[in-house]
Design a protein around this motif. Structure first.
Motif, PDB file in Angstrom:
ATOM      1  N   VAL A  62       0.834  -1.202   0.000  1.00  0.00           N
ATOM      2  CA  VAL A  62       0.000   0.000   0.000  1.00  0.00           C
ATOM      3  C   VAL A  62       0.869   1.251   0.000  1.00  0.00           C
ATOM      4  O   VAL A  62       0.620   2.203  -0.746  1.00  0.00           O
ATOM      5  CB  VAL A  62      -0.945  -0.004   1.217  1.00  0.00           C
ATOM      6  N   GLU A  63       1.910   1.242   0.817  1.00  0.00           N
ATOM      7  CA  GLU A  63       2.795   2.401   0.913  1.00  0.00           C
ATOM      8  C   GLU A  63       3.463   2.701  -0.426  1.00  0.00           C
ATOM      9  O   GLU A  63       3.521   3.855  -0.871  1.00  0.00           O
ATOM     10  CB  GLU A  63       3.852   2.135   1.982  1.00  0.00           C
ATOM     11  N   ARG A  64       3.959   1.657  -1.106  1.00  0.00           N
ATOM     12  CA  ARG A  64       4.602   1.866  -2.400  1.00  0.00           C
ATOM     13  C   ARG A  64       3.617   2.385  -3.443  1.00  0.00           C
ATOM     14  O   ARG A  64       3.958   3.240  -4.270  1.00  0.00           O
ATOM     15  CB  ARG A  64       5.244   0.558  -2.882  1.00  0.00           C
ATOM     16  N   SER A  65       2.396   1.881  -3.409  1.00  0.00           N
ATOM     17  CA  SER A  65       1.389   2.324  -4.360  1.00  0.00           C
ATOM     18  C   SER A  65       1.028   3.795  -4.141  1.00  0.00           C
ATOM     19  O   SER A  65       0.866   4.563  -5.101  1.00  0.00           O
ATOM     20  CB  SER A  65       0.142   1.446  -4.242  1.00  0.00           C
ATOM     21  N   ILE A  66       0.927   4.205  -2.892  1.00  0.00           N
ATOM     22  CA  ILE A  66       0.624   5.603  -2.580  1.00  0.00           C
ATOM     23  C   ILE A  66       1.768   6.504  -3.029  1.00  0.00           C
ATOM     24  O   ILE A  66       1.558   7.570  -3.626  1.00  0.00           O
ATOM     25  CB  ILE A  66       0.333   5.763  -1.076  1.00  0.00           C
TER      26      ILE A  66
END
Length: 392
Positions: A76-80
């Motif tokens: 999720v962090e990488r996608s954000i």
């Protein structure tokens, strides 16, 4: 980062446990994303704290290894971060806003939750999901790498079974034969690519060749009753047909990219906006079947591996300019021969474009580009960074 993949021998009970682990990983990812949407401005620390809260609230989440839950948070962090990077760079079209996942196919463990057999190709998953031991089939030898270099273990479900991937942090660079050759590449639909030396690579058209067979098995799906075992089997046959085409494209692109990077010190390609090109519904299927994106990715990967220079140049008017005098000669897509009225130069259209592409590498500021090192960038959530994500 080197990825080694094995086919796993899975029993029925283990298959059910793997599906449960994948669904749990998807659940954690979607819940963390919802928490971020409802609480804009929260950072990485708050997301991990919410993950801990989920583990204490739901028993089925607590049964999954804690590092596997953390891996879902990292996704999720990488996608954000990727979304904010695209906004910062003014990327055209959609910026890739993070979406909820409906159909996940993998679960990722970090350095715990699994145990590799010291001699046999066998891995045991030690969390409470009940996956247990899996026998691994493949030609790679995972035991030649120390355990501390294995940073990720993924279980991936595909239409023909389950696979186990090991992400090993090693230097994958190799020594390539010395060469000072330079080549420009123009991808197309008539030929897969044409180079500045006058060579053509035939377009294999894997999907076009299998299209009638794929459509036949697709029609069989709708002849079966909804929810029946026959319909489920028909869907599996259809999925395996499509998977075969995907693998054919991948292997074809990989082979050509490897040969090009071994033979040339510099390879120049067009920086095509393929996602925008497939909006043309008349050419979308043919463009997708050619798999230009995979070819570009493998070029960058082998360029990094063999120490070659891969340069992407702007694609504007490469098919219209004359490689001999530089004059712009308008022509339609159906015109396959470049004939310059200014200097009299005659050349096959794609070869002429490849020569223009090669000339732009030094004359008009082509930029070396690669995303093949496999390093994962870690930045704070919402930070507007110009760094590009690298391919793993």
């Amino acid at each position: 980062m080197l990825v080694l993949e094995y086919k796993a021998v899975v029993k029925k009970a283990q298959s059910t446990a793997i599906d449960e682990a994948i669904r749990t990983s998807q659940f954690v990812r979607n819940k963390v994303l919802r928490y971020w949407i409802d609480n804009r401005g929260v950072g990485k620390k708050e997301l991990y704290q919410y993950n801990t809260q989920l583990r204490s609230e739901y028993k089925f989440v607590n049964d999954l290894n804690s590092h596997a839950c953390q891996a879902s948070v990292e996704n999720v962090e990488r996608s954000i971060n990727r979304f904010f990077d695209n906004c910062n760079q003014n990327k055209p079209w959609k910026k890739g806003y993070t979406r909820f996942k409906k159909h996940s196919r993998s679960v990722e463990y970090k350095v715990s939750g699994w145990k590799l057999h010291p001699t046999k190709r066998r891995i045991d998953f030690t969390d409470k999901k009940g996956i247990g031991g899996l026998k691994l089939l493949g030609k790679w030898d995972i035991h030649q790498y120390p355990l501390e270099l294995i940073k990720r273990v993924r279980i991936v479900r595909r239409s023909d079974g389950c696979y186990v991937q090991f992400c090993v942090k090693v230097d994958n660079q190799q020594t390539a034969p010395s060469s000072d050759s330079e080549v420009g590449i123009d991808v197309g639909l008539e030929y897969f690519y044409s180079d500045s030396k006058g060579n053509h690579e035939e377009n294999p058209r894997f999907f076009r060749k299998a299209e009638s067979d794929i459509k036949r098995v697709q029609r069989n799906i709708y002849k079966k009753k909804k929810g029946s075992s026959g319909r489920r089997k028909a869907r599996g046959i259809y999925a395996r047909k499509c998977l075969r085409v995907t693998r054919q494209r991948e292997e074809h692109a990989k082979r050509l990219a490897r040969n090009l990077t071994l033979a040339n010190a510099m390879v120049v390609v067009e920086d095509l906006n393929i996602s925008g090109m497939v909006r043309n519904h008349k050419l979308a299927l043919s463009i997708s079947d050619a798999s230009w994106y995979n070819f570009r990715q493998w070029l960058e990967y082998f360029g990094e591996k063999f120490g070659r220079e891969i340069i992407a140049v702007p694609p504007h008017f490469t098919s219209q300019e004359c490689s001999n005098c530089g004059a712009r000669v308008q022509k339609s897509l159906s015109t396959r021969t470049h004939s310059c009225p200014h200097c009299g130069y005659v050349e096959q259209r794609d070869v002429n474009a490849a020569k223009i592409i090669l000339s732009r590498a030094s004359g008009r500021g082509g930029q070396p580009q690669t995303n093949a090192s496999g390093d994962v960038l870690t930045t704070s959530i919402g930070r507007k960074s110009c760094k590009s994500k690298e391919r793993q």
